[in-house]
Scaffold this active site. Structure first.
Site, mmCIF file in Angstrom:
data_model
loop_
_atom_site.group_PDB
_atom_site.id
_atom_site.type_symbol
_atom_site.label_atom_id
_atom_site.label_comp_id
_atom_site.label_asym_id
_atom_site.label_seq_id
_atom_site.Cartn_x
_atom_site.Cartn_y
_atom_site.Cartn_z
ATOM 1 N N LYS A 48 0.981 -1.094 -0.230
ATOM 2 C CA LYS A 48 0.074 -0.189 0.122
ATOM 3 C C LYS A 48 0.998 1.256 0.115
ATOM 4 O O LYS A 48 2.151 0.989 0.294
ATOM 5 C CB LYS A 48 -0.723 -0.007 1.334
ATOM 6 N N ARG A 57 -11.571 0.199 14.130
ATOM 7 C CA ARG A 57 -11.176 1.038 12.804
ATOM 8 C C ARG A 57 -12.220 0.382 11.936
ATOM 9 O O ARG A 57 -13.292 0.813 11.634
ATOM 10 C CB ARG A 57 -9.917 0.875 12.431
ATOM 11 N N TYR A 59 15.789 32.535 0.860
ATOM 12 C CA TYR A 59 14.532 33.537 1.335
ATOM 13 C C TYR A 59 14.879 33.918 2.836
ATOM 14 O O TYR A 59 15.060 33.130 3.694
ATOM 15 C CB TYR A 59 13.151 32.685 1.160
ATOM 16 N N MET A 79 10.844 25.389 -3.102
ATOM 17 C CA MET A 79 9.926 24.233 -3.876
ATOM 18 C C MET A 79 10.378 23.488 -4.564
ATOM 19 O O MET A 79 10.318 22.246 -4.473
ATOM 20 C CB MET A 79 8.840 25.049 -4.651
HETATM 21 C C1 LIG Z 1 -0.206 -1.590 6.753
HETATM 22 C C2 LIG Z 1 -0.782 -2.816 7.353
HETATM 23 C C3 LIG Z 1 0.006 -3.920 7.615
HETATM 24 C C4 LIG Z 1 1.604 -4.042 7.345
HETATM 25 O O1 LIG Z 1 2.053 -3.315 8.481
HETATM 26 P P1 LIG Z 1 3.632 -2.966 8.511
HETATM 27 O O2 LIG Z 1 3.802 -2.476 9.921
HETATM 28 O O3 LIG Z 1 4.189 -1.974 7.517
HETATM 29 O O4 LIG Z 1 4.130 -4.399 8.498
HETATM 30 C C5 LIG Z 1 -0.504 -5.246 7.702
HETATM 31 N N1 LIG Z 1 -1.983 -5.249 7.778
HETATM 32 C C6 LIG Z 1 -2.793 -4.024 7.711
HETATM 33 C C7 LIG Z 1 -4.297 -4.279 7.688
HETATM 34 C C8 LIG Z 1 -2.206 -3.039 7.393
HETATM 35 O O5 LIG Z 1 -2.857 -1.849 7.022
#
Ligand SMILES: *Cc1c(COP(=O)(O)O)cnc(C)c1O
Length: 383
Positions: free
Chosen positions: A36, A135, A275, A323
């Site tokens: 992700k 969550r 700046y 920037m």
């Molecule tokens: C991001 C995430 C992981 C992995 O987390 P890390 O700490 O990067 O290993 C695993 N499960 C879910 C549901 C996540 O959102």
């Protein structure tokens, strides 16, 4: 090279990390590579195929668009699991393309079953249980409703997984909460299995849980940050190394973020640089102009703070990060030249700049800084 900076991704570092991580869970636990946040900033299109070449065949993404990007980028088939965002219009697409997905609400489960019935192919769902993070996840009070739906639509739903996510396994402070979550998960799993609802896989562990809580491994671990060579927290790291004889970090960073010196400038003592008046030269100085700024994710908060590497020496950021450019002090680097390589993140010679050293404020910073590296910086695979 049209771009003012680029990011190298090391294949050998990734292979090293994957070998280490797979050893932690053994051969009977599936290793899911979490990609992700644009593969934690490394770039889905570059990281996905690279991970596959290093032996990964299961990936976890956050959303349907990431699943699509990954599937398009992979040269060979792999299992792709969406852990978060998928809306009803994408369900048919996902089922058609063998994408698995988390479901955490009754309505979505019914929609998934209907979409599966429509296209004549079962949906492979992972039921996420609420165990205390608050969550996403079916809450224990919804369990009977969940059972009813799963049984009613059993022809169209494959119970591929049963899962949950821990609220802070990277800190001992949350130990009790993590234990309570594990117990809640087991109780709910049992209740489902008593109704004949047996998942093909159970999975709960992120990187920190995998390292700290053996019982959380179950059938699969979902590992993000550690693949990229970063520890979830200093606590998890010190707990690991304190048990090792050689006390060295088994992980290697994949990222080297590099640019070049665009221009050099002599600045007389007493002059202000850039700046405003945040930096006044205390002596005659030489500044290097580096064509990277906050538009490319080099945080403005690193003004007068950040460090880069040039010719194997550290050079400090001087004045405000602009920037598109920043200035660094190269007064004490002999023979510094225009076009010299500048390392913003990663290694040069024996020196290295780590994300965390940008600021030691919070261990969560690794996650945040990496994922803010913009898509439009080219990623290049190196050995
Ligand atoms: C991001 C995430 C992981 C992995 O987390 P890390 O700490 O990067 O290993 C695993 N499960 C879910 C549901 C996540 O959102």
């Amino acid at each position: 090279m049209f771009h003012s900076s680029y990011i190298e991704i090391s294949k050998s570092a990734l292979q090293n990390n994957i070998n280490f991580l797979k050893q932690q869970v053994g051969p009977n636990v599936t290793f899911s590579s979490v990609i992700k946040g644009n593969a934690y900033g490394h770039g889905i299109e570059v990281f996905g195929p690279l991970a596959q070449a290093c032996g990964i065949d299961h990936f976890s993404v956050f959303s349907a668009d990431e699943a699509q990007r990954l599937q398009d980028a992979l040269p060979r088939p792999a299992t792709i699991m969406i852990m978060g965002y998928i809306d009803n219009p994408e369900l048919e697409w996902a089922i058609e393309h063998d994408i698995e997905f988390f479901v955490f609400e009754p309505d979505r489960l019914i929609e998934a079953a209907k979409a599966a019935a429509k296209i004549g192919k079962p949906a492979r769902v992972h039921i996420e249980l609420e165990t205390g993070m608050n969550r996403t996840g079916f809450s224990p009070s919804e369990l009977d409703h969940l059972k009813t739906i799963l049984l009613k639509y059993s022809q169209h739903l494959v119970l591929q997984g049963l899962c949950t996510h821990f609220a802070g396994a990277e800190s001992f402070q949350n130990h009790e909460r993590v234990m309570a979550q594990q117990q809640s998960f087991e109780a709910q799993r049992k209740a489902l299995e008593e109704s004949g609802l047996v998942p093909k896989q159970t999975h709960t562990a992120c990187s920190a849980a995998m390292m700290g809580y053996q019982d959380t491994h179950m059938d699969m671990v979902r590992v993000g940050i550690m693949q990229y060579g970063f520890w979830p927290s200093p606590e998890v790291y010190s707990q690991y190394v304190s048990r090792q004889k050689n006390r060295t970090d088994p992980l290697q960073r994949l990222i080297n973020w590099k640019s070049r010196i665009m221009s050099l400038k002599q600045v007389p003592q007493g002059e202000f640089v850039g700046y405003g008046s945040s930096f006044q030269a205390p002596r005659d100085m030489v500044m290097a102009v580096v064509p990277v700024g906050y538009a490319w994710g080099y945080s403005r908060s690193l003004s007068n703070q950040g460090q880069v590497l040039i010719q194997g020496h550290q050079a400090g950021v001087v004045g405000i990060v602009n920037m598109n450019v920043m200035m660094v002090d190269v007064t004490d680097i002999p023979n510094v030249q225009k076009d010299d390589e500048v390392v913003l993140l990663g290694k040069q010679g024996s020196q290295s700049i780590s994300v965390a050293s940008f600021s030691e404020l919070s261990s969560q910073l690794n996650y945040e800084l990496l994922t803010r590296l913009p898509l439009n910086i080219p990623r290049v695979v190196v050995a």
